[in-house]
Design a protein around this motif. Structure first.
Motif, PDB file in Angstrom:
ATOM      1  N   VAL A  44       0.776  -1.383  -0.038  1.00 12.25           N
ATOM      2  CA  VAL A  44       0.045  -0.115  -0.098  1.00 12.25           C
ATOM      3  C   VAL A  44       0.831   1.292  -0.043  1.00 12.25           C
ATOM      4  N   ILE A  45       1.989   1.307   0.641  1.00 13.54           N
ATOM      5  CA  ILE A  45       2.714   2.415   0.991  1.00 13.54           C
ATOM      6  C   ILE A  45       3.909   2.510   0.030  1.00 13.54           C
ATOM      7  N   ARG A  46       4.838   1.489  -0.365  1.00 16.59           N
ATOM      8  CA  ARG A  46       6.037   1.524  -0.936  1.00 16.59           C
ATOM      9  C   ARG A  46       6.057   0.499  -2.075  1.00 16.59           C
ATOM     10  N   GLY A  47       4.969  -0.018  -2.795  1.00 16.28           N
ATOM     11  CA  GLY A  47       4.929  -1.228  -3.728  1.00 16.28           C
ATOM     12  C   GLY A  47       3.938  -0.982  -4.600  1.00 16.28           C
ATOM     13  N   CYS A  48       2.937  -2.288  -4.391  1.00 20.58           N
ATOM     14  CA  CYS A  48       1.941  -2.379  -5.851  1.00 20.58           C
ATOM     15  C   CYS A  48       1.357  -1.025  -5.921  1.00 20.58           C
ATOM     16  N   VAL A  49       0.538  -0.324  -4.820  1.00 18.68           N
ATOM     17  CA  VAL A  49      -0.435   0.695  -5.232  1.00 18.68           C
ATOM     18  C   VAL A  49       0.261   1.944  -5.721  1.00 18.68           C
ATOM     19  N   PHE A  85       2.149  15.349  -9.460  1.00 18.09           N
ATOM     20  CA  PHE A  85       1.855  13.922  -9.425  1.00 18.09           C
ATOM     21  C   PHE A  85       1.950  13.581  -7.949  1.00 18.09           C
ATOM     22  N   HIS A  86       3.208  13.600  -7.561  1.00 22.53           N
ATOM     23  CA  HIS A  86       3.611  13.312  -6.367  1.00 22.53           C
ATOM     24  C   HIS A  86       2.996  13.671  -5.188  1.00 22.53           C
ATOM     25  N   ASN A  87       2.358  14.908  -5.154  1.00 23.70           N
ATOM     26  CA  ASN A  87       1.587  15.436  -4.278  1.00 23.70           C
ATOM     27  C   ASN A  87       0.198  14.775  -4.142  1.00 23.70           C
ATOM     28  N   THR A  90       0.852  11.280  -2.707  1.00 22.82           N
ATOM     29  CA  THR A  90       1.042  11.230  -1.107  1.00 22.82           C
ATOM     30  C   THR A  90      -0.151  11.321  -0.545  1.00 22.82           C
ATOM     31  N   ASP A  91      -1.284  12.056  -0.998  1.00 25.12           N
ATOM     32  CA  ASP A  91      -2.551  12.461  -0.416  1.00 25.12           C
ATOM     33  C   ASP A  91      -3.324  11.125  -0.576  1.00 25.12           C
ATOM     34  N   ASP A  92      -3.086  10.350  -1.559  1.00 26.05           N
ATOM     35  CA  ASP A  92      -3.939   9.099  -1.769  1.00 26.05           C
ATOM     36  C   ASP A  92      -3.362   7.799  -0.941  1.00 26.05           C
ATOM     37  N   LEU A  93      -1.987   8.043  -0.737  1.00 23.06           N
ATOM     38  CA  LEU A  93      -1.383   6.733   0.170  1.00 23.06           C
ATOM     39  C   LEU A  93      -1.808   7.314   1.584  1.00 23.06           C
ATOM     40  N   ARG A  98      -5.248   5.697   6.470  1.00 25.42           N
ATOM     41  CA  ARG A  98      -6.392   6.000   7.313  1.00 25.42           C
ATOM     42  C   ARG A  98      -7.108   4.915   7.072  1.00 25.42           C
ATOM     43  N   ALA A  99      -7.475   4.303   5.880  1.00 28.65           N
ATOM     44  CA  ALA A  99      -8.602   3.320   5.829  1.00 28.65           C
ATOM     45  C   ALA A  99      -8.294   1.955   6.384  1.00 28.65           C
ATOM     46  N   TYR A 100      -6.893   1.810   6.167  1.00 31.89           N
ATOM     47  CA  TYR A 100      -6.422   0.575   7.100  1.00 31.89           C
ATOM     48  C   TYR A 100      -6.388   0.539   8.653  1.00 31.89           C
ATOM     49  N   THR A 101      -6.090   1.818   9.006  1.00 32.91           N
ATOM     50  CA  THR A 101      -6.182   2.193  10.501  1.00 32.91           C
ATOM     51  C   THR A 101      -7.551   2.053  11.006  1.00 32.91           C
ATOM     52  N   SER A 102      -8.446   2.445  10.115  1.00 28.48           N
ATOM     53  CA  SER A 102      -9.790   2.653  10.542  1.00 28.48           C
ATOM     54  C   SER A 102     -10.688   1.213  10.714  1.00 28.48           C
TER      55      SER A 102
END
Length: 464
Positions: A44-49, A85-87, A90-93, A98-102
């Protein structure tokens, strides 16, 4: 003994999160979870997505070129803004984290955002010095990219670093020939970076079907990537404001960024595993049985840390199976024999399930149905890109053993092909399916005669 938790999970990636959530929400377990970095893990953070989103972003110039082939005379992707693009990336990640934590919060899982290690078979020590006890412990710490053991390796980046770049390099070198190297080479090239890729073999994607490897190697070259085969890096050193990469043949080049894609290793260091009696494989992976249980009955492991099949959906299935088995009274094992893979390059992807042709030939008599052609979409636009589709069939049972696809959206196609193959479909089942026309995928059900037959097992798979 009274434990703080029924389950404590070390690692907040896909496998660990799925196991924690299912154990808590569906089976009523008291669950704690520790994650030292960001919730969501590598995928989610540094790979597939984020990588797939980068693939989409890098596709625009090729799409514009194709549009011109269809008569859109002024089609142009225009300049690319990495910052914009990077901004947004970052917002999407952040949203996904947050979704995983929730999801864990709603399931009642206690989250500890710090590193954890084992003290004994039922005790976890957190980085702040506190200790938690659990009846069962699940290790889902994943893997980490590795740097080669060469002088100056610290000057190079790993794949994790690519997602943190503040700006694009003008000239970049990828070291490696696996799917990560190939994908990032296409991404950077598509974003306008002068890209080179160095790999010690004679064709990229070692371990994949030979024909798809050859097509992928050719595609990288046709994309304009400076592909340097048969080379290994010897050292990196500073050259003014650039990095000089020297190779084992005596050649060298200067780059703004050197990115190592030379493999990943299980993240098992300093977890206290050896002290508890958990056995490790020579590569550092945790040794587990078919139920993901280690040599210590209370300790289990799933995902890349076991180095079985290092893919996110596999880790998720392993984590879910563990939770159902241990806490739900529903014994489930993960079947690792048939797992589909995809390599997200451009313009064509690679999709695969089952043994390669070389592996299948070594196992027994087979019939090979294969076709290579220029699809109508790219042919009309003037592209020379070729598509390949291959079915490998057991000559005795006529069961379809494998499917290999090289073409646009091969990842989408292999997911669908994986269903009948996993169900045990025969070649006759494929033949009985009516084609959807005009599509590339119709070739999967219209190949009537074998291209090659090997009715005696061969032993040359390793050599090839």
């Amino acid at each position: 003994m009274n434990f703080d938790y029924d389950l404590f999970v070390i690692g907040g990636g896909s496998g660990g999160v799925r196991a924690a959530r299912i154990a808590a929400s569906q089976h009523g377990a008291r669950v704690g979870l520790a994650e030292e970095s960001r919730m969501g893990g590598t995928c989610v953070i540094r790979g597939c997505v984020p990588k797939k989103l980068m693939v989409f972003a890098s596709s625009a110039p090729a799409l514009a070129e194709e549009a011109r082939g269809y008569g859109w005379l002024s089609a142009d992707a225009g300049p690319f803004s990495w910052t914009d693009f990077h901004n947004k990336l970052t917002d999407d990640l952040d949203r996904l984290e947050r979704a995983y934590t929730s999801g864990l919060d709603k399931a009642g899982v206690d989250i500890h955002l710090q590193r954890a290690r084992l003290s004994d078979a039922h005790t976890i020590e957190l980085a702040d010095g506190s200790r938690k006890t659990a009846k069962h412990i699940l290790i889902a710490a994943g893997g980490r990219p590795q740097r080669p053991d060469i002088p100056g390796a610290e000057l190079g980046m790993i794949s994790d670093d690519v997602f943190l770049m503040k700006e694009l390099p003008r000239r970049a070198l990828l070291i490696g020939g696996g799917f990560i190297a190939c994908e990032f080479a296409c991404i950077l090239n598509g974003m306008g970076v002068d890209t080179a890729l160095a790999y010690r073999g004679n064709a990229v994607l070692r371990g994949f079907d030979l024909e798809t490897r050859e097509l992928m190697t050719r595609q990288l070259q046709q994309n304009g990537i400076d592909l340097r085969l048969g080379l290994s890096p010897a050292r990196l050193e500073r050259a003014d404001d650039r990095i000089r990469a020297s190779f084992d043949d005596g050649s060298h080049g200067d780059f703004d960024a050197v990115i190592f894609a030379t493999g990943r290793a299980p993240y098992t260091g300093d977890l206290g595993l050896e002290e508890t009696g958990v056995r490790l494989k020579p590569n550092g992976a945790i040794e587990v049985d078919d139920w993901s249980q280690t040599a210590v009955p209370s300790i289990f492991a799933v995902g890349d840390v076991t180095s079985r099949v290092n893919l996110t959906p596999v880790a998720i299935r392993e984590g879910h199976s563990f939770a159902d088995t241990v806490f739900g009274g529903i014994p489930r094992k993960m079947d690792h024999r048939l797992v589909a893979h995809a390599v997200y390059t451009r313009p064509h992807e690679l999709g695969s399930i089952g043994p390669t042709e070389e592996e299948a030939r070594a196992q027994g008599p087979i019939d090979v149905y294969a076709t290579t052609f220029r699809p109508m979409r790219s042919f009309f636009a003037g592209s020379d890109a070729h598509v390949m589709m291959k079915l490998i069939v057991c000559a005795e049972t006529q069961k379809v053993l494998a499917c290999h696809i090289f073409g646009p959206e091969a990842g989408e196609m292999i997911q669908l092909a994986a269903i009948p193959i996993t169900m045990g479909a025969t070649k006759a089942d494929f033949d009985a399916t009516i084609a959807v026309h005009p599509t590339m995928a119709e070739e999967m059900v219209t190949m009537r005669e074998p291209t090659r037959r090997f009715h005696e097992a061969t032993t040359d798979a390793a050599a090839r």
